[in-house]
Design an enzyme around this catalytic site. Structure first.
Site, PDB file in Angstrom:
ATOM      1  N   THR A  22     -10.506 -62.473  34.746  1.00 52.98           N
ATOM      2  CA  THR A  22     -10.720 -63.399  33.628  1.00 52.98           C
ATOM      3  C   THR A  22     -10.643 -62.697  32.277  1.00 52.98           C
ATOM      4  O   THR A  22     -10.169 -63.286  31.298  1.00 52.98           O
ATOM      5  CB  THR A  22     -12.100 -64.078  33.774  1.00 52.98           C
ATOM      6  OG1 THR A  22     -13.116 -63.069  33.883  1.00 52.98           O
ATOM      7  CG2 THR A  22     -12.145 -64.949  35.009  1.00 52.98           C
ATOM      8  N   ASP A 247     -20.750 -50.654 -16.557  1.00 51.23           N
ATOM      9  CA  ASP A 247     -21.756 -49.753 -17.098  1.00 51.23           C
ATOM     10  C   ASP A 247     -22.129 -48.667 -16.102  1.00 51.23           C
ATOM     11  O   ASP A 247     -21.884 -48.793 -14.892  1.00 51.23           O
ATOM     12  CB  ASP A 247     -23.020 -50.538 -17.464  1.00 51.23           C
ATOM     13  CG  ASP A 247     -22.889 -51.260 -18.797  1.00 51.23           C
ATOM     14  OD1 ASP A 247     -21.911 -50.992 -19.503  1.00 51.23           O
ATOM     15  OD2 ASP A 247     -23.769 -52.080 -19.116  1.00 51.23           O
ATOM     16  N   LYS A 269     -23.209 -46.149 -20.798  1.00 53.83           N
ATOM     17  CA  LYS A 269     -24.024 -45.424 -21.778  1.00 53.83           C
ATOM     18  C   LYS A 269     -25.370 -45.138 -21.146  1.00 53.83           C
ATOM     19  O   LYS A 269     -25.968 -46.010 -20.518  1.00 53.83           O
ATOM     20  CB  LYS A 269     -24.219 -46.256 -23.055  1.00 53.83           C
ATOM     21  CG  LYS A 269     -22.945 -46.461 -23.851  1.00 53.83           C
ATOM     22  CD  LYS A 269     -23.170 -47.380 -25.019  1.00 53.83           C
ATOM     23  CE  LYS A 269     -23.237 -48.831 -24.583  1.00 53.83           C
ATOM     24  NZ  LYS A 269     -21.960 -49.310 -24.047  1.00 53.83           N
ATOM     25  N   GLY A 300     -25.310 -53.789 -15.606  1.00 58.22           N
ATOM     26  CA  GLY A 300     -26.452 -53.702 -14.712  1.00 58.22           C
ATOM     27  C   GLY A 300     -27.536 -54.680 -15.133  1.00 58.22           C
ATOM     28  O   GLY A 300     -27.711 -54.980 -16.312  1.00 58.22           O
ATOM     29  N   THR A 330     -32.554 -59.374 -13.506  1.00 55.60           N
ATOM     30  CA  THR A 330     -32.890 -58.274 -14.396  1.00 55.60           C
ATOM     31  C   THR A 330     -33.735 -57.229 -13.667  1.00 55.60           C
ATOM     32  O   THR A 330     -34.417 -57.524 -12.687  1.00 55.60           O
ATOM     33  CB  THR A 330     -33.621 -58.791 -15.652  1.00 55.60           C
ATOM     34  OG1 THR A 330     -33.763 -57.731 -16.587  1.00 55.60           O
ATOM     35  CG2 THR A 330     -34.994 -59.348 -15.307  1.00 55.60           C
ATOM     36  N   MET A 382     -36.053 -48.506 -20.073  1.00 58.89           N
ATOM     37  CA  MET A 382     -35.598 -47.311 -20.798  1.00 58.89           C
ATOM     38  C   MET A 382     -36.754 -46.613 -21.496  1.00 58.89           C
ATOM     39  O   MET A 382     -36.653 -46.188 -22.643  1.00 58.89           O
ATOM     40  CB  MET A 382     -34.508 -47.689 -21.811  1.00 58.89           C
ATOM     41  CG  MET A 382     -33.292 -48.335 -21.173  1.00 58.89           C
ATOM     42  SD  MET A 382     -32.164 -49.111 -22.364  1.00 58.89           S
ATOM     43  CE  MET A 382     -33.080 -50.603 -22.781  1.00 58.89           C
TER      44      MET A 382
END
Length: 478
Positions: A22, A247, A269, A300, A330, A382
């Protein structure tokens, strides 16, 4: 990638199938569907295999396998329940430089057969690399529900008109835009209705109404790093783009989802090490859009949360370039969730503020008194470079020195790390290396990108952490 994915044209080409049960029947049926010339070596055959052989659809060349049969085929499939025989077939194929598939024995295979979604001429193959055929079939079923039946008709009509479109549109971007607009409009509706005559007329009408191509920019939020957090609209835009300006914070996993032939330009950056000035990025957006390209500006997180998205769109608006915005998750929302830190909580924080650490040196532009209120969460973007200044000013304006805080590095990614402690030790928590704080030594690795969370909710990390929870460090008060 252990296997090179490809689709083979087997029409009229000989394929040897060893076995008559089969499983061999199932493999033979697929080969016949692909137009292959099936050569069968088996003593006993299923009823269908016997019928196909009598009808001349397949050729039974032997009742038992011998090494010489290999020379007649371009591919070999061993589908018997005899382990020794299957290995003999695999060894003979290897010696004869023939690709072989041994059913359910991945280690003996030089090619594997994927689970296939067939919308001829469109085919979608799903493979687990031979590790889990059941999983591959499960994925196939899930994908099959998303792929409409009329896709095959759309592809067939498109194939018949490719040369006409090439003659009408001289450049690849023009042709791509034509097809994308066609597939998203009335043409698709007619194909859905299986109305081939109207679909043909619609294509010809749109081809005759050739329009000057206009550039377009899509501002896309890539989220904090995990490719699974991309929106469907974001993925579609990345797949349709001619040019992608991305980015530094966009993860490698997400960059792999960009269409292979799109031009990719790194305009990233990073704090302390600018690679491309903002003015250069703005100029590139204008340049490619004015050339008529479909441009994706991939950022991002979310482009409207400390992402300079508004600044870039102002430049486009002034130049009359059309654009649209696809928001992303975010960093504060994504990274905190993956760290098990709720930004708001009825018992600990009734508000949350998103702030940037890239503020003026004298702090005159920041309302530190409002930031220093208790029972609220601060999500600092940051902020690692100026962590010492941030902590000092918050404490000076009334925030308790023992307020819990967390530093989340590479949030939502496989290398995510979380370091927790208190506000007075924030300068040490955001550093790299071994430091002494509150009379104890702490080794931290606060790599960037990093998000700082300040507030009582940060203490919940150790109870709610669920992702990469082993990548954590704690600084406890002495």
């Amino acid at each position: 990638m252990n296997y090179f994915p490809m689709f083979a044209d087997l029409r009229g080409r000989p394929v040897l199938v060893v076995g008559g049960g089969t499983v061999a029947e199932r493999k033979t049926q697929s080969l016949l569907d692909a137009g292959a010339k099936v050569l069968l070596a088996a003593r006993e055959l299923t009823e269908n295999l016997q019928t196909w052989a009598e009808e001349g659809r397949i050729c039974r060349i032997a009742e038992s396998f011998s090494d010489g049969l290999i020379r007649q085929a371009v591919l070999v499939i061993a589908a018997t329940d005899d382990e020794e025989l299957n290995r003999r077939v695999a060894d003979a194929a290897e010696r004869g430089n023939k690709l072989v598939n041994v059913v359910d024995r991945q280690e003996l295979c030089s090619f594997i057969v994927p689970a296939v979604i067939d919308r001829s001429p469109v085919q979608i193959a799903v493979s687990s690399g031979g590790t889990s055929p059941v999983l591959a079939r499960r994925l196939r079923l899930q994908i099959e529900q998303l792929v409409p039946q009329h896709i095959g008709l759309m592809a067939q009509i498109a194939g018949e008109n490719r040369e006409s479109v090439k003659r009408q549109f001289g450049s690849l971007p023009e042709r791509r835009q034509f097809w994308e607009q066609l597939f998203a409009g009335r043409f698709q509706d007619y194909c859905t209705q299986n109305n081939r005559p109207q679909a043909d007329l619609q294509l010809k009408a749109e081809l005759a109404a050739k329009q000057t191509q206009q550039g377009f920019v899509t501002l896309v939020g890539a989220g904090p790093g995990d490719a699974g957090l991309l929106t469907i609209h974001a993925l579609q835009a990345m797949q349709a783009a001619d040019v992608v300006l991305y980015d530094a914070l966009v993860s490698t996993d997400i960059l792999r989802l960009i269409r292979k032939d799109a031009e990719k330009i790194n305009v990233g950056k990073r704090a302390g090490g600018h690679k491309v000035r903002q003015e250069e990025t703005n100029a590139l957006l204008l340049e490619y859009a004015q050339k008529g390209c479909r441009v994706v500006r991939l950022k991002g997180g979310d482009p409207f949360v400390f992402g300079r998205g508004g600044e870039e769109l102002q430049i486009l608006a002034e130049a009359g370039i059309p654009f649209k915005i696809i928001p992303g998750i975010t960093a504060a929302v994504g990274a905190a969730a993956y760290a098990g830190i709720p930004l708001t909580h009825r018992d600990y924080a009734q508000s949350v503020q998103f702030i940037t650490g890239q503020c003026k040196a004298d702090g005159s532009d920041v309302d530190w008194a409002s930031f220093a209120r208790s029972n609220q969460t601060l999500a600092v973007y940051m902020g690692t470079i100026k962590a010492e200044n941030i902590a000092a000013r918050l404490i000076r304006h009334g925030r308790a020195a023992d307020t819990p805080c967390a530093v989340i590095s590479n949030g939502t990614r496989q290398n995510q790390t979380v370091v927790t402690g208190v506000l007075s030790d924030l300068p040490y928590l955001t550093a790299n290396g071994r430091h002494t704080c509150n009379l104890q030594c702490l080794t931290v690795n606060a790599a960037t990108p990093a998000l700082i969370v300040i507030g009582e909710v940060a203490a919940l990390h150790h109870r709610l952490a669920w992702f990469q929870s082993e990548n954590t460090a704690v600084a406890k008060a002495a």
